[in-house]
Design a protein around this motif. Structure first.
Motif, mmCIF file in Angstrom:
data_model
loop_
_atom_site.group_PDB
_atom_site.id
_atom_site.type_symbol
_atom_site.label_atom_id
_atom_site.label_comp_id
_atom_site.label_asym_id
_atom_site.label_seq_id
_atom_site.Cartn_x
_atom_site.Cartn_y
_atom_site.Cartn_z
ATOM 1 N N LEU A 39 0.841 -1.193 0.000
ATOM 2 C CA LEU A 39 0.000 0.000 0.000
ATOM 3 C C LEU A 39 0.876 1.242 0.000
ATOM 4 N N PRO A 40 0.579 2.220 -0.826
ATOM 5 C CA PRO A 40 1.417 3.429 -0.856
ATOM 6 C C PRO A 40 1.242 4.246 0.408
ATOM 7 N N SER A 41 2.345 4.759 0.905
ATOM 8 C CA SER A 41 2.286 5.615 2.084
ATOM 9 C C SER A 41 1.979 7.035 1.652
ATOM 10 N N VAL A 42 1.339 7.786 2.545
ATOM 11 C CA VAL A 42 0.990 9.176 2.248
ATOM 12 C C VAL A 42 2.243 10.020 2.377
ATOM 13 N N LYS A 53 3.974 16.453 0.757
ATOM 14 C CA LYS A 53 4.542 17.236 -0.318
ATOM 15 C C LYS A 53 5.128 18.534 0.224
ATOM 16 N N GLU A 54 6.183 18.958 -0.414
ATOM 17 C CA GLU A 54 6.835 20.195 -0.003
ATOM 18 C C GLU A 54 5.868 21.365 -0.157
ATOM 19 N N GLN A 55 5.816 22.191 0.888
ATOM 20 C CA GLN A 55 4.883 23.310 0.888
ATOM 21 C C GLN A 55 5.502 24.509 0.160
ATOM 22 N N TYR A 56 4.853 24.945 -0.859
ATOM 23 C CA TYR A 56 5.259 26.158 -1.564
ATOM 24 C C TYR A 56 4.116 27.163 -1.435
ATOM 25 N N TYR A 57 4.386 28.249 -0.751
ATOM 26 C CA TYR A 57 3.341 29.241 -0.499
ATOM 27 C C TYR A 57 3.418 30.306 -1.590
ATOM 28 N N SER A 58 2.600 30.124 -2.608
ATOM 29 C CA SER A 58 2.610 31.061 -3.731
ATOM 30 C C SER A 58 1.840 32.334 -3.407
ATOM 31 N N SER A 59 0.931 32.255 -2.442
ATOM 32 C CA SER A 59 0.124 33.421 -2.093
ATOM 33 C C SER A 59 0.861 34.294 -1.092
ATOM 34 N N ARG A 60 0.451 35.523 -0.993
ATOM 35 C CA ARG A 60 1.027 36.469 -0.036
ATOM 36 C C ARG A 60 -0.086 37.344 0.528
ATOM 37 N N VAL A 61 0.184 37.903 1.692
ATOM 38 C CA VAL A 61 -0.736 38.874 2.281
ATOM 39 C C VAL A 61 -0.442 40.241 1.662
ATOM 40 N N LYS A 62 -1.478 40.836 1.104
ATOM 41 C CA LYS A 62 -1.302 42.133 0.462
ATOM 42 C C LYS A 62 -2.075 43.195 1.235
ATOM 43 N N PHE A 68 7.746 15.068 12.048
ATOM 44 C CA PHE A 68 8.440 14.636 10.847
ATOM 45 C C PHE A 68 7.472 14.729 9.663
ATOM 46 N N PRO A 69 8.017 14.750 8.457
ATOM 47 C CA PRO A 69 7.133 14.893 7.287
ATOM 48 C C PRO A 69 6.045 13.821 7.207
ATOM 49 N N HIS A 70 6.388 12.570 7.506
ATOM 50 C CA HIS A 70 5.365 11.530 7.404
ATOM 51 C C HIS A 70 4.297 11.692 8.475
ATOM 52 N N GLN A 71 4.649 12.291 9.622
ATOM 53 C CA GLN A 71 3.652 12.546 10.655
ATOM 54 C C GLN A 71 2.728 13.693 10.252
ATOM 55 N N GLN A 72 3.292 14.728 9.671
ATOM 56 C CA GLN A 72 2.451 15.824 9.186
ATOM 57 C C GLN A 72 1.486 15.341 8.108
ATOM 58 N N ALA A 73 1.980 14.504 7.224
ATOM 59 C CA ALA A 73 1.109 13.972 6.172
ATOM 60 C C ALA A 73 0.001 13.118 6.765
ATOM 61 N N ALA A 74 0.324 12.352 7.818
ATOM 62 C CA ALA A 74 -0.693 11.518 8.454
ATOM 63 C C ALA A 74 -1.766 12.378 9.115
ATOM 64 N N THR A 118 1.765 11.474 16.741
ATOM 65 C CA THR A 118 0.886 11.867 15.632
ATOM 66 C C THR A 118 -0.563 11.947 16.094
ATOM 67 N N ALA A 119 -0.980 10.961 16.887
ATOM 68 C CA ALA A 119 -2.355 10.979 17.402
ATOM 69 C C ALA A 119 -2.571 12.168 18.325
ATOM 70 N N LEU A 120 -1.595 12.497 19.155
ATOM 71 C CA LEU A 120 -1.718 13.670 20.029
ATOM 72 C C LEU A 120 -1.822 14.950 19.205
ATOM 73 N N SER A 121 -1.086 15.019 18.120
ATOM 74 C CA SER A 121 -1.175 16.204 17.259
ATOM 75 C C SER A 121 -2.567 16.343 16.670
ATOM 76 N N LEU A 122 -3.160 15.219 16.272
ATOM 77 C CA LEU A 122 -4.527 15.268 15.751
ATOM 78 C C LEU A 122 -5.504 15.727 16.830
#
Length: 1267
Positions: A244-247, A250-259, A315-321, A387-391
């Motif tokens: 099964l593929p793991s989640v 993805k790298e966060q790219y913030y294209s938006s800005r506060v104007k 960690f990245p995999h925890q954030q994705a979870a 991870t569960a505590l973060s949720l």
């Protein structure tokens, strides 16, 4: 095309088509018509062209029987009893039973006589007149080899009855129809192209024509045609989880800005970088993060990665979870039902067929609602708890959504806190097989959570809800009154009124103050039977010098009673202490108020003023609350008594005010005397009536001091027609975390370590119940036990807990759609399982993470010491002798340990044999009566001199053991042959027909199976040496007793040697670091750095064993060796386990931690570098849990795992068996096909199946050379 192509079956509709591949002796022209035929003996199903060319189904290598008779066709899907060649020694009768059972296990899978070929399915449905077909040749292909095989692609049009529009279903073989229709296509444009130019179309599928799946459908997507080895791997459940593929995060790219809103502004939040904003967000609480995220799109995108109130960064995999679980908890989607295939007729009429049951549905396509939640199954050691505590923190303060279709009432609690509740029928809510409404009324009735079912208004003339039909309430003359649902706050009115009335009739009795359930300090009144609480809402006109009203309300949070001023607009609404206008009683911490009981009654609930019309709304609510409170007491006699009260005329009712009314008479006796009358009395007393006994006759009367009041019979008649089993449920902001008891401390530790103080309030409880929230994440770590036969059935309880609609809440769909097809290695079962898991399961694996060091696993085989080998052989010889003497290894013998019915003794014996590999022990073997002497007498009769040395030697060997005459090995229980040779079990088993002693060759007296049948062995397998077996004496054997105190264990000796080597290596590493420190300088910073390096270089090890006796041996030897250790194992108290863990973590001199399975969960020991498994672990998931205590996030050095096993023992057999996946499946298939299951445990693992193999292959260990 000919005329038959135009409406060939007027009463049928063309509903689909498929292409099947057949073999032919010669090529056929394009679009040649074919029809189903059977040969003269009705044994084979074939297609036949108009020019009499026979087209036969392709034989599958795995098919045992490709031919079926007409009788079998007409009973497709039923059990068959075809003969087949049995195993050696099996009777034909047993073989028939075996096949019958196997065929029965395939029912419901769409198979016809064990075949999934569509040719057989089409024939079965045509025979049952379920479908009609038209078959035409579409393409012919010849092989290029010398054989020159011709294969023909035949397009089969399937016609369904027109009556399907009016609900027609398949009369028989619905599962076969479902399987067949799963292959049908409704691409009518493609079909028209194929009929015009089918040859060109099929040229692209030449490879598929010669590489078909078992169903024989060209281009089938439901079945796979792969090599057996690959297919077995495809149906290995553990391999499926790994695939099964793991989640990925993805790298966060913030294209938006506060104007800025105005460009003239010089500076503002738009000048703050994202890093600083993320740092600010991390300091906010959950609610503040939500508020900030709601301001604009850019801040919302930044807030996604924020885990509020956590002290660490995930960690990245925890954030994705966490993001995946949050996505799963949002609004559930409506999905197509996974078991239904959407089809349409040629003229465009849509219909849907269940591919498992064959059920046909017309109209709207069936759908299921996806559940909220999922299975979070990261490998052990990847931080699932964090991870569960973060949720939990991410969703803190979120109110659970109510179920669909219920009306939610919202109110305020403690000022700004929003509180909601809804009401459901108690029959829809169960806990421990008891309706929740009953549990609430019995245990928590003073909470006042019961109310009427608003959706079921009833009239007084209707039958009493839940009452027997023999007790209708008819002929009532009271006028109907409007229905009111203001009952929740009136649940306890009956109790207060009864107390008051009892006190007026008798001397008041005051109880001592005692601590109540919700810390109330108010005095309690005591009646004759029990103390009662006050009412939720009570208006009394009391006092000797004046008249005043009192309104009492019960808090839904603390259940304390508050006296308030004024009245309530809706007494059914929730009420809390914070709503009280009295400032001295606005908190649940405030004590209850006292009240005055010296009053006369001008108003009593359940009564109405004389002269006024009855059926008052408040009285209806009062009666309903009383009936709900006593719902558990209502039985058949109580119902009759209540019906008697409802049918009273006004004249008879008036007798209660004067002389009293006699209790109702039911049958031959009065209800006043039996045990069933207790509930009846309590309910009547709760209504306000008083029971008096005069001359042995029970009478019911009005209470004293009533002023111009009468029983409201009209309101009572309305009340008994209302449902009584509704329950009020509150929407909670809390998060329920269900963990094993041994993980509670781990969770508390993780919260204290990673969550900011004061953020989470914990409440520990051992009570479990039905999940009523709308979202949940199930975190099992390993979804199923990782044994060679990981059973798919372990998944269903999880799906049921998660309330998965298609399979979790439908046991039949789960078994027919996934479980049974998967176990039969059918591709559709595997695909349905994969689709389900892809939707609701997430799993990260250590191999995908580059931050975790490698885990190096080794298996070390050790040899016994002399004394330990003798102890092991003593136990082995008793096992081997039992098996050999039971008709020479015949498992049919009732006393043989190989007999399936002996599984309890076999399992206990297997454990003892495994333990004897680790701990020495002894088994006391004594002469059973005069058996040895009887053996000696038989030998004397055969020529042995009773006064010879040979006589004395044989008798001594039989009593105390001796060396085998052939191999010279010592044997505790030697076998004496009729030719007077003393042999060990290994030597005597070499030949079952003659003596194996060199140069002897004495032929035993053999007994054939035909004359061996007896109660001890009803089904003998082979000839046995009768005289040899009957000559052996029987022995009395005690249980094997481990003696760990005097054990000289090879495993522990090896372990101590390894630990000392690690200590020496650690010292050398520490010395080299000290020298480098002296050369570099002596600054404070350098000294601190070197101290931490020294700690990192120290070796810490985990020692795991499944046997307490083995742990004691290890403790003993480690103590002697001067190696400091700590222990965490059962039955050690939990507090001692935590002390041992702290010692191991913080004491640099404590090198080893001894643990068993009870401590293998939830520990973060990432500083450990070595793990010693003192014996093989059968369940690989348990092994992974132990290893993951060290091999986890935070580890900085490679983890060395070493499994210790004794050479030539059952441990070596286990390891070889676990590594041979094909052998595992072979044993499972052989054992599961055996019949005669009486007395055999119903649920067996592959390890249980292998126990007989272990014992049959059990051998002695030898420390010296054999002669």
């Amino acid at each position: 095309m000919d005329d038959r192509d135009h409406d060939p079956y007027p009463d049928h509709k063309l509903c689909g088509y498929l292409c099947t591949v057949l073999t032919s002796p010669q090529p056929l022209p394009f679009l040649s018509h074919c029809h189903l035929v059977t040969d003269g003996s009705h044994q084979q199903i074939r297609f036949k062209s108009l020019n009499d060319v026979i087209l036969s189904p392709i034989s599958n290598p795995g098919d045992k029987n490709e031919t079926i008779s007409p009788q079998e066709s007409s009973n497709a899907g039923k059990k068959k009893k075809n003969k087949r060649v049995g195993r050696r020694g099996s009777s034909s009768k047993k073989s028939n039973n075996t096949v019958g059972k196997k065929r029965g296990g395939r029912r419901g899978l769409g198979m016809v006589n064990g075949s999934v070929s569509v040719v057989h399915q089409i024939h079965a449905l045509v025979m049952h007149k379920g479908i009609k077909i038209i078959a035409r040749v579409l393409h012919v292909d010849e092989s290029e080899d010398e054989v020159g095989e011709v294969r023909v692609v035949v397009i089969v049009d399937v016609y369904l009855r027109v009556s399907v529009l009016s609900g027609w279903q398949f009369p028989k073989s619905g599962s076969i129809a479902g399987s067949l229709f799963g292959h049908l296509s409704c691409d009518w444009e493609k079909r028209r192209s194929m009929l015009v130019n089918g040859g060109d179309y099929c040229k692209n599928d030449n490879k598929s024509i010669w590489n078909l799946s078992d169903c024989h459908v060209l281009g089938c997507n439901l079945h796979c045609d792969v090599p057996d080895s690959s297919k077995k791997k495809c149906f290995d459940l553990h391999e499926i989880f790994k695939s099964l593929p793991s989640v990925e995060n993805k790298e966060q790219y913030y294209s938006s800005r506060v104007k800025p809103a105005d460009n003239c502004l010089a500076s503002g939040i738009w000048d703050v970088t994202d890093d600083i904003l993320l740092y600010i967000f991390s300091a906010l609480g959950p609610k503040d993060v939500v508020r900030v995220a709601a301001t604009c799109h850019h801040l919302r995108s930044l807030a996604v990665s924020i885990m509020p109130c956590m002290k660490l960064k995930l960690f990245p995999h925890q954030q994705a979870a966490v993001e995946w679980m949050l996505q799963r908890e949002r609004n559930a989607q409506v999905l197509p039902h996974p078991l239904y295939s959407n089809l349409s007729t040629e003229d465009g009429f849509p219909f849907h067929i269940n591919t498992v049951s064959g059920e046909i549905i017309t109209g709207v396509a069936p759908t299921v609602r996806d559940f909220c939640g999922g299975m979070f199954c990261d490998e052990p050691g990847l931080g699932k708890t964090v991870t569960a505590l973060s949720l939990i923190l991410k969703t803190q303060g979120t109110v659970a959504d109510p179920p669909d279709g219920v009306q939610t009432t919202w109110c305020a609690h403690n000022g700004e806190q929003r509180c909601g509740y809804y009401e459901v029928g108690g029959s829809n809510f169960t806990s421990n097989c008891t309706p929740l409404a009953k549990r609430v009324m019995n245990q928590s009735s003073r909470r006042g959570q019961l109310s009427l079912d608003k959706s079921t208004p009833m009239n007084p003339g209707q039958q009493i809800v839940g009452f027997s039909k023999s007790c209708p309430v008819n002929g009532m003359e009271s006028p109907p009154a409007p229905y009111s649902d203001s009952t929740a706050r009136l649940v306890q009115l009956s109790r207060v009124k009864r107390n008051l009335l009892n006190e007026y009739d008798k001397t008041p009795v005051f109880a001592n103050k005692k601590k109540r359930k919700h810390c109330s300090d108010a005095p309690i009144y005591a009646s004759g039977e029990q103390r009662h609480d006050r009412a939720c809402r009570l208006n009394l006109i009391t006092g000797h010098y004046g008249v005043y009203n009192e309104t009492w309300v019960q808090c839904d949070a603390c259940s304390k009673w508050r006296k308030v001023t004024g009245s309530f607009a809706d007494t059914n609404a929730a009420w809390f202490c914070s709503m009280n206008t009295d400032p001295e009683h606005q908190s649940c911490r405030d004590a209850e108020e006292a009240w005055d009981d010296n009053c006369s009654l001008t108003y009593v609930p359940g009564f109405h003023p004389k002269g006024s019309s009855g059926g008052k709304d408040q009285n209806v609510s009062f009666f309903i609350s009383v009936l709900k409170e006593h719902y558990s007491m209502i039985n058949s006699k109580t119902k009759k008594a209540l019906t008697w009260l409802a049918k009273l005329s006004p004249e008879r009712l008036s007798l209660m005010e004067t002389i009293g009314l006699a209790s109702p008479v039911v049958g031959t006796g009065s209800l006043s005397g039996g045990g069933d009358s207790r509930g009846f009395h309590k309910i009547f007393e709760a209504f306000g009536l008083v029971r008096r006994v005069e001359k042995g006759v029970s009478k019911w009367c009005y209470p004293q001091k009533l002023e111009n009041l009468a029983f409201d019979l009209a309101a009572f008649r309305i009340a008994i027609c209302e449902p009584l089993d509704s329950v009020r449920l509150y929407l909670s902001r809390a998060t329920l975390v269900v963990v094993p008891a041994n993980l509670v401390d781990h969770w508390k530790t993780q919260i204290e370590k990673h969550v900011k103080p004061g953020q989470l309030r914990l409440s520990l409880s051992g009570v479990t119940g039905k999940k009523s929230s709308d979202a949940s994440a199930f975190s099992p770590g390993t979804p199923t036990p990782n044994t060679p036969n990981s059973q798919l059935s372990h998944l269903h309880p999880m799906l049921k807990f998660l309330q998965e609609e298609a399979y979790g809440q439908n046991q039949k769909s789960w078994e027919a759609g996934i479980l049974r097809p998967f176990e039969a290695e059918m591709e559709e079962g595997r695909m349905r399982l994969l689709n389900l898991l892809h939707r609701c399961l997430i799993s990260s694996r250590k191999t995908d993470l580059k931050t975790i060091p490698p885990c190096i696993k080794n298996v070390t085989f050790l040899n016994f010491t002399e004394d330990h080998a003798r102890s092991y052989n003593e136990l082995v010889v008793t096992v081997r002798r039992n098996i050999l003497m039971a008709d020479w290894n015949d498992p049919s013998h009732v006393e043989s340990l190989l007999n399936p019915k002996q599984w309890k003794f076999r399992s206990a014996l297997i454990r003892n044999v495994r333990l004897s590999c680790c701990v020495a022990g002894h088994i006391k073997v004594t002469d059973a009566g005069e058996d040895i002497q009887e053996t000696m007498d038989i030998l004397v009769e055969r020529g042995l001199d009773p006064i010879s040395e040979e006589y004395a030697l044989i008798k001594y060997y039989l009593q105390y053991g001796g060396n085998c005459l052939r191999c010279k090995e010592w044997c505790r229980l030697p076998v004496i042959t009729p030719c007077r040779h003393l042999l060990c079990l290994d030597c005597v088993a070499l030949n079952g027909e003659k003596c194996s002693f060199p140069g002897c060759g004495y032929l035993y007296e053999m007994q054939s199976p035909e004359i061996m049948t007896r109660p001890e062995n009803p089904n003998p397998k082979w000839p046995v040496p009768k005289d040899l077996i009957e000559l052996q004496p029987s022995y009395k054997q005690d249980d094997w007793d481990p003696d760990w105190q005097s054990t000289s264990s090879s495993k522990v000796a090896y372990l101590v040697q390894k630990l000392k080597a690690l200590q020496e290596a650690s010292r050398e590493s520490g010395c080299s670091i000290d020298k480098d420190t002296q050369i570099s300088g002596s600054s404070v910073v350098l000294q601190q750095d070197c101290f931490s390096v020294n700690n990192a270089a120290s070796e810490k090890v985990i020692i795991f064993s499944q046997f307490l006796e083995h742990i004691h041996v290890i403790e003993q030897q480690l103590t002697f060796a001067g190696i400091k250790f700590a222990g965490m194992y059962s039955p050690m108290p939990q507090i001692n386990k935590m002390k041992s863990l702290a010692t191991f973590q913080h004491d640099a001199t404590c090198m080893a931690l001894l643990m068993d399975g009870s401590a293998a969960l939830g520990l973060d020991l990432s500083f450990v570098t070595h793990v010693f498994l003192m014996e093989p672990i059968w369940d690989r998931s348990m092994e992974e849990q132990v290893i993951s205590r060290a091999h986890r996030m935070g580890a900085i050095r490679p983890i060395n795992v070493e499994t210790l096993a004794m050479h030539g023992t059952i441990e070596e057999q286990m390891l070889e068996f676990l590594q041979d996946a094909d052998g595992c499946r072979r044993v499972l298939k052989e054992e599961s096909s055996k019949t005669n299951r009486d007395g055999v445990r119903s649920h067996r693992s592959l390890h249980d199946f292998a126990e007989s193999n272990y014992l049959a292959q059990l051998s002695f260990v030898h420390t010296g050379s054999r002669a």
